[in-house]
Design a protein around this motif. Sequence first.
Motif, PDB file in Angstrom:
ATOM      1  N   THR A  31     -46.606 -26.356  21.317  1.00 22.54           N
ATOM      2  CA  THR A  31     -46.162 -26.827  22.651  1.00 22.54           C
ATOM      3  C   THR A  31     -46.244 -25.413  23.213  1.00 22.54           C
ATOM      4  OG1 THR A  31     -45.504 -29.309  22.355  1.00 22.54           O
ATOM      5  CG2 THR A  31     -45.155 -27.969  24.161  1.00 22.54           C
ATOM      6  N   TYR A  33     -45.629 -22.656  26.808  1.00 25.70           N
ATOM      7  CA  TYR A  33     -44.777 -22.800  28.309  1.00 25.70           C
ATOM      8  C   TYR A  33     -45.563 -21.547  28.754  1.00 25.70           C
ATOM      9  CZ  TYR A  33     -41.687 -27.444  26.340  1.00 25.70           C
ATOM     10  OH  TYR A  33     -41.485 -27.602  25.073  1.00 25.70           O
ATOM     11  N   LEU A  45     -40.591 -23.716  35.515  1.00 17.05           N
ATOM     12  CA  LEU A  45     -41.836 -23.837  34.996  1.00 17.05           C
ATOM     13  C   LEU A  45     -42.780 -23.219  35.679  1.00 17.05           C
ATOM     14  CD1 LEU A  45     -43.241 -25.416  32.424  1.00 17.05           C
ATOM     15  CD2 LEU A  45     -43.080 -27.188  33.474  1.00 17.05           C
ATOM     16  N   TYR A  48     -47.267 -26.074  31.467  1.00 14.33           N
ATOM     17  CA  TYR A  48     -47.406 -26.408  30.105  1.00 14.33           C
ATOM     18  C   TYR A  48     -48.248 -27.302  28.983  1.00 14.33           C
ATOM     19  CZ  TYR A  48     -44.071 -30.875  29.438  1.00 14.33           C
ATOM     20  OH  TYR A  48     -43.989 -32.333  29.209  1.00 14.33           O
ATOM     21  N   ARG A  50     -49.950 -28.781  25.938  1.00 10.17           N
ATOM     22  CA  ARG A  50     -49.305 -29.363  24.157  1.00 10.17           C
ATOM     23  C   ARG A  50     -50.926 -29.360  23.283  1.00 10.17           C
ATOM     24  NH1 ARG A  50     -47.387 -34.352  25.499  1.00 10.17           N
ATOM     25  NH2 ARG A  50     -45.518 -33.685  24.520  1.00 10.17           N
ATOM     26  N   ASP A  56     -48.378 -30.793  32.070  1.00 12.52           N
ATOM     27  CA  ASP A  56     -47.972 -30.764  33.759  1.00 12.52           C
ATOM     28  C   ASP A  56     -48.643 -28.894  34.330  1.00 12.52           C
ATOM     29  OD1 ASP A  56     -44.720 -31.531  35.132  1.00 12.52           O
ATOM     30  OD2 ASP A  56     -46.707 -30.338  36.024  1.00 12.52           O
TER      31      ASP A  56
END
Lengths: 113, 112
Positions: A31, A33, A45, A48, A50, A56
Motif C-alpha cells: 500500500t 499513499y 490524503l 492511495y 494497493r 481512493d
Amino acid sequence: EAGVTQSPRYAVLQEGQAVSFWCDPISGHDTLYWYQQPRDQGPQLLVYFRDEAVIDNSQLPSDRFSAVRPKGTNSTLKIQSAKQGDTATYLCASSGGGQDTQYFGPGTRLLVL
Amino acid sequence: QQQVRQSPQSLTVWEGETAILNCSYEDSTFNYFPWYQQFPGEGPALLISIRSVSDKKEDGRFTIFFNKREKKLSLHITDSQPGDSATYFCAARNTGYQNFYFGKGTSLTVIP
C-alpha cells in the motif's frame, strides 16, 4: 531495511509549469499513499494504491494531478500545471502486510511562484 | 468537515514537565489512533498508537488516554526533554478502510 525514499527533495516552479515527484516505498509494502501537507497543517490524503490499483483518488484534483504505480512498487505523482495554491510538502508513505503502521518518506517541498 | 481536531495549536513547557496534547474526532467508527512526531524537514514518524478497545497505552514517557464515549484522546509526555520539541499529529481511521485522517498538529517546544 531502507525507508521510504522520495525525490526530488525540493522543487521551485513558476505557475503553469509541470513537475513530477517520485517515491520508492519500503520493499514488500503493498500500500502506497500520497499526501499533501500545506505549511503548518497536517497531511491530507491525495491518493492511495494497493499494489498497482488506485483504491481512493477522490481528493486528487484530477484536472491537474495524476498518480501512477504501474508495477506496484515505485510511484510517480505529477502536477500538470502548477498553481501557487499547490505550494506544500508532498509526502509519500507505505504500509504492508495488513499492518496499520504507515512509514513516511522525507517529503518533497514544492514552492510555486 | 474536519474529522480530527487537535488542541492546543502550540504548547511550551519546561524541561521535566508533563506536556498534554489533546485530540478529538467526529466519526464514531474510527477504531485506530496513531500519534506521529514530525521534526522540521522530515516526514512524520509513528510515535505511539491505540485501538478503540483500550483506554490507555503507555510506551516509556509517552501515554495515550482514550475516551470512546466522548470521542477524545490525549497524549501525555512526561519528563519532557528538549529533544521532544516537534510537531505532533493525531490521526484516525477505521481499519476496514485504509484512509487516515490527520489533525492540524500541535507544535511542542520544551525549554531547557
